[in-house]
Design an enzyme around this catalytic site. Sequence first.
Site, PDB file in Angstrom:
ATOM      1  NE  ARG A  50      -2.610   3.148 -13.648  1.00 35.50           N
ATOM      2  CZ  ARG A  50      -2.697   2.170 -14.517  1.00 35.50           C
ATOM      3  NH1 ARG A  50      -3.445   1.100 -14.257  1.00 35.50           N
ATOM      4  NH2 ARG A  50      -2.054   2.232 -15.660  1.00 35.50           N
ATOM      5  CG  ASP A  52      -6.444  -0.504  -6.543  1.00 36.20           C
ATOM      6  OD1 ASP A  52      -5.972  -0.131  -7.622  1.00 36.20           O
ATOM      7  OD2 ASP A  52      -6.150  -1.582  -5.983  1.00 36.20           O
ATOM      8  CE1 TYR A 110      -0.615   3.489  -1.336  1.00 36.53           C
ATOM      9  CE2 TYR A 110       1.720   3.026  -1.609  1.00 36.53           C
ATOM     10  CZ  TYR A 110       0.494   3.371  -2.148  1.00 36.53           C
ATOM     11  OH  TYR A 110       0.376   3.606  -3.491  1.00 36.53           O
ATOM     12  NE  ARG A 198      -6.898  -3.640  -1.756  1.00 42.01           N
ATOM     13  CZ  ARG A 198      -7.777  -3.645  -2.760  1.00 42.01           C
ATOM     14  NH1 ARG A 198      -7.647  -2.790  -3.761  1.00 42.01           N
ATOM     15  NH2 ARG A 198      -8.786  -4.496  -2.745  1.00 42.01           N
TER      16      ARG A 198
END
Lengths: 249, 249
Positions: A50, A52, A110, A198
């Site tokens: 997934r 966010d 990422y 994050r």
Amino acid sequence: MRMKCIVAYDGTNYNGYQIQPNVMSIQEEIETVLTKIHGGSRIQIYASGRTDKGVHAKGQVFHFDTSLKLPTQAWIKAMNAQLPSDILILDVTVVADDFHARYDAVAKQYSYWIYTAPVLDVFRRNYELHYTYPLDFIKMEEALSYFCGTYDFTSFCSARTNQLDCVRTIYRFEMQRELENRFCFVVSGNGFLYNMVRIMVGTILDIGRGRFQPNDVLSMLAGCDRTLAGMTAPAHGLYLDFVTYENDK
Amino acid sequence: MRMKCIVAYDGTNYNGYQIQPNVMSIQEEIETVLTKIHGGSRIQIYASGRTDKGVHAKGQVFHFDTSLKLPTQAWIKAMNAQLPSDILILDVTVVADDFHARYDAVAKQYSYWIYTAPVLDVFRRNYELHYTYPLDFIKMEEALSYFCGTYDFTSFCSARTNQLDCVRTIYRFEMQRELENRFCFVVSGNGFLYNMVRIMVGTILDIGRGRFQPNDVLSMLAGCDRTLAGMTAPAHGLYLDFVTYENDK
């Protein structure tokens, strides 16, 4: 026949990747289009993971099964013609019937983009974090190095998780300076926990502005407690760049 | 007291700068906020000119009258705190009581951004024109030069205008190559007609792909007929960069 797809999306207007009732999701948009292409037969897609609400993707991967035989370019055209303009299929390939976008992923990269000028860039407000505290880049570089390796990342995982095994390996964690007050963090690893990138980025920024020392990362990792680490950086600076599979070159 | 404001906005979600019934406009958003700041007394703003639906601004200028005495930073803060995130006040200054944002403007600069890679950049889809036809940059450079000077620009003005005097002066019209398949046109002049920048850019792109020759611009200008010129380039690549006034350095 199993198809592997690479998709880029702007996460701004979605409530995240995963289907949920009464809100827009990337998954639902794609499944709706694929179901139409299949004349109404319900098609489900399976992604590498997934993302966010507000998080972007430059190379998310998903797979689905189909009995239609179309060339790659026809798949890409058919899907993009019906998808909204913020979701773009980049590639479609036939893969082995036992390929799984999530379970076969061996690494992900990422990136997290930050803008440090005093005044917000209104055209990039949804695509990078506007962060104006002075930052010590040398301390941040040092902090990055402590994350590389295999650790229990419980302290860097949202407390709202049901993950039991929080051991992950970070292969590479770098900072890239760009022109015009921009820089980004690039991180790759064998997997990432809920909010992990994050929280790592938020903690590194906290170190950059002096709230923690670089080697505090070591005790944060050892402590296995979310409250030890720094802030969770906002979603809108984060991009899933690509997912690597065993057979990728 | 008359205040001069510089504002940046992302035009994507607005039906243009000017107030119209039942649709979102930049002007209405700003007037609503200023009226609130003035405790409900209706405040009107006067801009240097309109921008179309989807057109952006990095430095639009407007003025308004007020009896409130606030320092510059307080004005900026108060307005930005209530404006939506796609409209950003950059500067507020006290000006002479007879200053007028529209009538006192002596020059404007626009830029138009183009992306030429084969695949769309989904994160820039509202901020640059994706144009994939091969372009002859040398021919486009030549075409730019024919626009510089004082001409009747009737052929480069939307037929939906009520403008009688279509003579304008273009001071400078340049092409700037950037990294990663991007370039932009930068044009400054003493004033621009309705859709003028978009029709000039569309015509230059038509020249770049071979639909016209560079010196066709001369006969287009001489003909004073919109049907002689090329396409109107889409709004979303266009930015009002700044407006110049006589007293500006």
